[in-house]
Design an enzyme around this catalytic site. Structure first.
Site, PDB file in Angstrom:
ATOM      1  N   TYR A  89       0.739  -1.433  -0.046  1.00  0.00           N
ATOM      2  CA  TYR A  89      -0.008   0.094   0.099  1.00  0.00           C
ATOM      3  C   TYR A  89       0.761   1.265   0.050  1.00  0.00           C
ATOM      4  O   TYR A  89       0.480   2.331   0.065  1.00  0.00           O
ATOM      5  CB  TYR A  89      -0.835   0.091   1.101  1.00  0.00           C
ATOM      6  CG  TYR A  89      -2.088  -1.139   1.191  1.00  0.00           C
ATOM      7  CD1 TYR A  89      -2.853  -1.117   0.436  1.00  0.00           C
ATOM      8  CD2 TYR A  89      -1.587  -2.121   2.115  1.00  0.00           C
ATOM      9  CE1 TYR A  89      -3.701  -2.287   0.202  1.00  0.00           C
ATOM     10  CE2 TYR A  89      -2.690  -3.155   2.120  1.00  0.00           C
ATOM     11  CZ  TYR A  89      -3.675  -3.166   1.130  1.00  0.00           C
ATOM     12  OH  TYR A  89      -4.561  -4.351   1.124  1.00  0.00           O
ATOM     13  N   HIS A 148      -4.389   6.205  -1.188  1.00  0.00           N
ATOM     14  CA  HIS A 148      -4.996   5.811   0.182  1.00  0.00           C
ATOM     15  C   HIS A 148      -4.259   6.088   1.035  1.00  0.00           C
ATOM     16  O   HIS A 148      -4.435   6.327   2.218  1.00  0.00           O
ATOM     17  CB  HIS A 148      -5.826   4.527   0.056  1.00  0.00           C
ATOM     18  CG  HIS A 148      -7.028   4.566   0.709  1.00  0.00           C
ATOM     19  ND1 HIS A 148      -7.792   5.588   0.772  1.00  0.00           N
ATOM     20  CD2 HIS A 148      -7.757   3.408   1.428  1.00  0.00           C
ATOM     21  CE1 HIS A 148      -9.138   5.158   1.378  1.00  0.00           C
ATOM     22  NE2 HIS A 148      -9.116   4.089   1.789  1.00  0.00           N
ATOM     23  N   PHE A 153      -5.792  -0.867   9.456  1.00  0.00           N
ATOM     24  CA  PHE A 153      -6.276  -0.804   8.034  1.00  0.00           C
ATOM     25  C   PHE A 153      -7.396   0.489   8.092  1.00  0.00           C
ATOM     26  O   PHE A 153      -7.964   0.785   9.179  1.00  0.00           O
ATOM     27  CB  PHE A 153      -6.795  -2.235   7.539  1.00  0.00           C
ATOM     28  CG  PHE A 153      -5.883  -3.020   6.992  1.00  0.00           C
ATOM     29  CD1 PHE A 153      -5.227  -2.740   5.856  1.00  0.00           C
ATOM     30  CD2 PHE A 153      -5.328  -3.920   8.007  1.00  0.00           C
ATOM     31  CE1 PHE A 153      -4.111  -3.683   5.437  1.00  0.00           C
ATOM     32  CE2 PHE A 153      -4.321  -4.894   7.547  1.00  0.00           C
ATOM     33  CZ  PHE A 153      -3.840  -4.812   6.358  1.00  0.00           C
ATOM     34  N   ASN A 161     -10.514   1.177   7.460  1.00  0.00           N
ATOM     35  CA  ASN A 161     -11.764   1.238   7.791  1.00  0.00           C
ATOM     36  C   ASN A 161     -11.947   0.981   9.330  1.00  0.00           C
ATOM     37  O   ASN A 161     -13.216   1.075   9.555  1.00  0.00           O
ATOM     38  CB  ASN A 161     -12.658   0.201   7.330  1.00  0.00           C
ATOM     39  CG  ASN A 161     -12.720   0.335   5.449  1.00  0.00           C
ATOM     40  OD1 ASN A 161     -12.258   1.463   5.104  1.00  0.00           O
ATOM     41  ND2 ASN A 161     -13.140  -0.670   4.935  1.00  0.00           N
ATOM     42  N   ASN A 215     -14.115   6.080   4.539  1.00  0.00           N
ATOM     43  CA  ASN A 215     -14.612   4.899   5.359  1.00  0.00           C
ATOM     44  C   ASN A 215     -13.740   5.110   6.614  1.00  0.00           C
ATOM     45  O   ASN A 215     -14.038   4.890   7.672  1.00  0.00           O
ATOM     46  CB  ASN A 215     -14.416   3.801   4.921  1.00  0.00           C
ATOM     47  CG  ASN A 215     -15.566   3.522   4.008  1.00  0.00           C
ATOM     48  OD1 ASN A 215     -16.466   3.742   4.212  1.00  0.00           O
ATOM     49  ND2 ASN A 215     -15.524   2.438   3.011  1.00  0.00           N
TER      50      ASN A 215
END
EC number: 3.1.1.29
Length: 186
Positions: free
Chosen positions: A14, A19, A64, A66, A112
């Site tokens: 990631y 993000h 993470f 969310n 989120n």
């Protein structure tokens, strides 16, 4: 004490994605102020230090995206910080790449990670630094878009926005959020 949270997802796959601009901003703040963000506490990588004369806790939740609120809830409960001393830096698809928008409070929008934070804390009146990453094009799936890396033609603009977010945090700490908003909302 200020709690400065950058949102992102843990793991090499990631890194440098849309993000993870919050994580990238935290890394820049840490490097600029000699703060090591390497202790695993509160379901996050954290580092304590100073920006000017103010003590700060830099935070990269490891839950993470969310579930980011779980980490921040534990931190706020432990440190008992005021709402206005919580700064959250994160990606925003509703802003073009290179734009920065600072707000003292607000909704989560479609993000989120912010939904998790607002739900977990039970309030939404804390400053946020929204870094524009643009919207998906040509019917691209939102999840795959925000987990994608920036195109070569976007690198200059996103680098500038992330650098500006770092400066905006510094101004907000030293001179107040209003001053930061006036200088950096571009």
């Amino acid at each position: 004490m200020y709690v400065i949270v950058g949102l992102g997802n843990p793991g090499n796959k990631y890194e440098r994605t849309r993000h993870n601009v919050g994580f990238i901003a935290i890394d820049l703040i840490a490097a600029k102020h000699g703060i090591k963000v390497n202790k695993l506490k509160f379901k996050a990588l954290v580092g304590e230090g100073f920006i000017g004369n103010e003590k700060v806790l830099l935070v990269k939740p490891q839950t993470f995206m969310n579930l980011s609120g779980e980490s921040l809830r534990e931190i706020c409960k432990f440190y008992k910080v005021k709402n206005e001393e919580i700064f959250v830096l994160y990606d925003d698809i509703d802003l073009d790449v290179g734009r920065l928008r600072i707000r003292k409070k607000g909704s989560s929008g479609t993000h989120n990670g912010m939904k998790s934070i607002i739900y977990s804390l039970g309030f939404d009146d804390f400053p946020r630094f929204r870094i524009g990453v643009s919207k998906p094009q040509n019917g691209q799936d939102l999840a795959s878009f925000v987990l994608s890396k920036f195109r070569d033609d976007e690198i200059k603009d996103i680098s500038r926005a992330i650098d500006s977010s770092v400066e905006a945090v510094e101004v907000a700490i030293k001179e107040g959020i209003e001053k930061s908003m006036n200088l950096f909302n571009i």
